[in-house]
Every structure is written in C-alpha cells, then in structure tokens.
Design a protein around this motif. Structure first.
Motif, short mmCIF file in Angstrom:
data_model
loop_
_atom_site.label_atom_id
_atom_site.label_comp_id
_atom_site.label_asym_id
_atom_site.label_seq_id
_atom_site.Cartn_x
_atom_site.Cartn_y
_atom_site.Cartn_z
N CYS A 1 -100.94 30.40 11.15
CA CYS A 1 -101.53 31.20 12.21
C CYS A 1 -102.70 30.41 12.80
CB CYS A 1 -102.03 32.53 11.64
SG CYS A 1 -102.90 33.57 12.81
N ALA A 2 -102.90 30.53 14.09
CA ALA A 2 -104.02 29.87 14.76
C ALA A 2 -104.59 30.82 15.80
CB ALA A 2 -103.58 28.57 15.42
N SER A 3 -105.88 30.65 16.09
CA SER A 3 -106.49 31.44 17.15
C SER A 3 -107.29 30.53 18.07
CB SER A 3 -107.37 32.55 16.59
OG SER A 3 -108.53 32.05 15.96
N SER A 4 -107.51 31.00 19.28
CA SER A 4 -108.30 30.22 20.24
C SER A 4 -108.94 31.14 21.25
CB SER A 4 -107.42 29.19 20.95
OG SER A 4 -106.54 29.80 21.85
N ILE A 5 -109.89 30.58 21.99
CA ILE A 5 -110.57 31.32 23.06
C ILE A 5 -109.95 30.90 24.37
CG2 ILE A 5 -112.75 31.80 24.19
CD1 ILE A 5 -114.17 31.04 21.65
N ARG A 6 -109.07 31.69 24.88
CA ARG A 6 -108.36 31.34 26.11
C ARG A 6 -109.31 31.19 27.28
NH1 ARG A 6 -103.68 32.52 29.26
NH2 ARG A 6 -104.07 31.41 31.20
N GLU A 7 -110.36 32.01 27.28
CA GLU A 7 -111.20 32.06 28.46
C GLU A 7 -111.92 30.74 28.74
OE1 GLU A 7 -110.21 36.11 27.56
OE2 GLU A 7 -110.89 34.44 26.33
N LEU A 8 -111.98 29.88 27.75
CA LEU A 8 -112.60 28.59 27.99
C LEU A 8 -111.73 27.69 28.84
CD1 LEU A 8 -114.28 27.83 24.55
CD2 LEU A 8 -115.37 28.53 26.66
N GLY A 9 -110.54 28.11 29.09
CA GLY A 9 -109.68 27.36 29.99
C GLY A 9 -108.92 26.25 29.33
N TYR A 10 -109.08 26.13 28.06
CA TYR A 10 -108.30 25.14 27.34
C TYR A 10 -107.88 25.77 26.04
CZ TYR A 10 -112.86 24.34 25.13
OH TYR A 10 -114.04 24.49 24.52
N ASN A 11 -107.26 24.99 25.21
CA ASN A 11 -106.52 25.63 24.13
C ASN A 11 -106.74 24.93 22.80
OD1 ASN A 11 -104.90 27.41 22.89
ND2 ASN A 11 -103.04 26.88 23.99
N GLU A 12 -108.00 24.78 22.41
CA GLU A 12 -108.29 24.24 21.09
C GLU A 12 -107.98 25.32 20.07
OE1 GLU A 12 -112.24 22.80 20.62
OE2 GLU A 12 -112.09 22.65 18.44
N GLN A 13 -107.02 25.08 19.24
CA GLN A 13 -106.58 26.07 18.27
C GLN A 13 -107.20 25.81 16.91
OE1 GLN A 13 -102.32 26.54 18.28
NE2 GLN A 13 -102.24 26.58 20.51
N PHE A 14 -107.59 26.88 16.27
CA PHE A 14 -108.17 26.84 14.93
C PHE A 14 -107.16 27.46 13.97
CE2 PHE A 14 -112.49 25.58 16.04
CZ PHE A 14 -112.51 25.85 17.39
N PHE A 15 -106.83 26.71 12.94
CA PHE A 15 -105.73 27.11 12.07
C PHE A 15 -106.19 27.74 10.77
CE2 PHE A 15 -101.79 25.57 13.91
CZ PHE A 15 -102.26 24.80 14.94
N GLY A 16 -105.40 28.67 10.30
CA GLY A 16 -105.56 29.18 8.96
C GLY A 16 -104.87 28.27 7.95
N PRO A 17 -105.02 28.56 6.67
CA PRO A 17 -104.45 27.70 5.62
C PRO A 17 -102.95 27.86 5.45
CG PRO A 17 -105.55 29.57 4.64
CD PRO A 17 -105.84 29.66 6.11
N GLY A 18 -102.39 28.91 6.05
CA GLY A 18 -100.94 29.11 5.97
C GLY A 18 -100.51 29.99 4.82
N THR A 19 -99.31 30.52 4.97
CA THR A 19 -98.62 31.25 3.90
C THR A 19 -97.35 30.49 3.58
OG1 THR A 19 -99.44 33.45 4.52
CG2 THR A 19 -97.39 33.34 3.26
N ARG A 20 -97.22 30.09 2.31
CA ARG A 20 -96.00 29.40 1.90
C ARG A 20 -94.99 30.44 1.45
NH1 ARG A 20 -94.74 24.35 0.83
NH2 ARG A 20 -96.94 23.72 0.95
N LEU A 21 -93.88 30.54 2.18
CA LEU A 21 -92.83 31.50 1.86
C LEU A 21 -91.67 30.78 1.22
CD1 LEU A 21 -91.55 34.35 2.09
CD2 LEU A 21 -90.67 33.64 4.32
N THR A 22 -91.26 31.29 0.07
CA THR A 22 -90.09 30.77 -0.63
C THR A 22 -89.09 31.90 -0.79
OG1 THR A 22 -91.46 29.19 -1.85
CG2 THR A 22 -89.24 29.60 -2.68
N VAL A 23 -87.90 31.68 -0.26
CA VAL A 23 -86.83 32.68 -0.36
C VAL A 23 -85.80 32.16 -1.35
CG1 VAL A 23 -85.11 34.03 0.87
CG2 VAL A 23 -87.24 33.37 2.02
N LEU A 24 -85.63 32.90 -2.44
CA LEU A 24 -84.71 32.46 -3.49
C LEU A 24 -83.28 32.93 -3.24
CD1 LEU A 24 -87.02 33.23 -6.55
CD2 LEU A 24 -86.69 31.05 -5.36
#
Lengths: 114, 115
Positions: B92-115
């Motif tokens: 997942c990532a979030s950003s401030i759109r209003e700044l007119g550009y798209n620097e995204q800040f990321f979370g650490p992620g969720t590792r999903l394993t389907v057995l």
C-alpha cells in the motif's frame, strides 16, 4: 504507450566500484521520474526524484541520477558502492499524462561482490 | 505513526478462503494505492483512490479482488476465494495529490501465502 524499461535484471559490482543502473521510459511531455530502493525484507524507499529544473538530481545514500530528455533516460549512479547497497532498485515515471499514477519498471537487483 | 502501516504483516490462508488486508495511510494523504508484488517481480498496480473520486479499479485482476476506502483514511483490500496464484506481497502507498506530483510513500507490505 507509457512504459518504463530497466534492461538489466541483475547487476553485480565489486564493493567500492562505481555503479550505473539504466532506466528508459516512454511518456508524454512532462515526466516526473523516481528511483526507489527495496532492501531485503523491507518496504520501498524513495532514493531521489526529478520534476523539473536541474537535470542532475542528488538523492539519499550518495546516489544521483541524470535526466536526459533526448534519450528518454533517467539512469541512477553512485561513485562507490557499499555492501549495504545490495537491494532491488525500481525506476518509475508519472505525471499528468498518467493521471499522476506511477508506471513502474520491473526492477534491477544489485549484487555486491566483496 | 508517521508512516504508512499495513496489517497483518504476514497472512497464511487456505485456498478458497477470503482474506482482508488493511492499510493506514499517512494522515492528510488524499491518494492511496494498492500494488501486488510477486516473488522476484516488479510492482503490479491494483487500485487507486483519490479523495472522494471514484476509484481507479483498472488493475484489479479479477472480480475476486475488491477494495474500499473510508474517506481519506483506512483502506481494506479483500480477496475472495483465494487461489495459490494470489500468493504475493501486497503493498500500500499514499501520496498528496494536491502537490501536483506523485511521490508515493510505501508501507512494509503484507505477505500473503495461499496454501
């Protein structure tokens, strides 16, 4: 079509040697360019970005990148790599032509030889 | 916290079960993105939320995938009837759109394993 190409899947360099990771893009007139690093087991971290102005941008950890519009490139460089630089590096492009969404390259895995 | 957070960090499930992944963006960030990263591969865009606009769902791979966002805060990604090919890290990532550009800040992620 909008795209980002990182032609090298893997790159191996010796510790202390210089590094250049290639990134080519296909985009509209106003590309915003990014390099992110993903260290093993960690999230993505922004290294540097280019929006406008000086085409040589400095980032964190001693990295720099140069925007060359004529070559549609944004290559990442570092004069002397450290073992801690071993990671995967992603180039991305965004801007008004993609509704400000980022288009990502497939990544280059950097391996450091001792 | 100051960054993007995701939960759980790891999820192991059986084929056919439903899973729900959560993302808490940086406070004040109006844009939120979900990506999938399969082992050894790049980021695959899934869905994008921007403020109160209709989300861009163009990256969702099938109707088993859905996502919601409450205002400009928490988002959940739901995968129904999971398949083994859903195994990946979901970022997942979030950003401030209003700044007119798209620097995204990321979370650490969720590792999903389907057995």
């Amino acid at each position: 079509a909008q795209s980002v190409t990182q032609p090298d899947i893997h790159i191996t360099v010796s510790e202390g040697a210089s590094l250049e990771l290639r990134c080519n893009y296909s985009y509209g007139a106003t590309p915003y360019l990014f390099w992110y690093v993903q260290s093993p087991g960690q999230g993505l971290q922004l290294l540097l970005k280019y929006f406008s102005g000086d085409t040589l941008v400095q980032g964190i950890k001693g990295f720099e990148a140069e925007f060359k519009r004529s070559q549609s490139s944004f290559n990442l460089r570092k004069p002397s790599v450290h073992w801690s630089d071993a990671a995967e590096y992603f180039c991305a492009v965004g801007g008004p032509d993609s509704n400000y969404q980022l288009i990502w390259g497939a990544g280059t895995k950097l391996i450091i030889k001792p | 916290g100051a960054g993007v957070s995701q939960s759980p960090s790891n999820k192991v499930t059986e084929k056919g079960k439903d899973v729900e992944l959560r993302c808490d963006p940086i406070s004040g960030h109006t844009a939120l993105y979900w990506y999938r990263q399969r082992l050894g591969q790049g980021l695959e865009f899934l869905i994008y939320f921007q403020g109160n606009s209709a989300p861009d769902k163009s990256g969702l791979p099938s109707d088993r995938f859905s996502a919601e966002r409450t205002g400009e805060s928490v988002s959940t990604l739901t995968i129904q009837r999971t398949q083994q090919e859903d195994s990946a890290v979901y970022l997942c990532a979030s950003s401030i759109r209003e700044l007119g550009y798209n620097e995204q800040f990321f979370g650490p992620g969720t590792r999903l394993t389907v057995l």
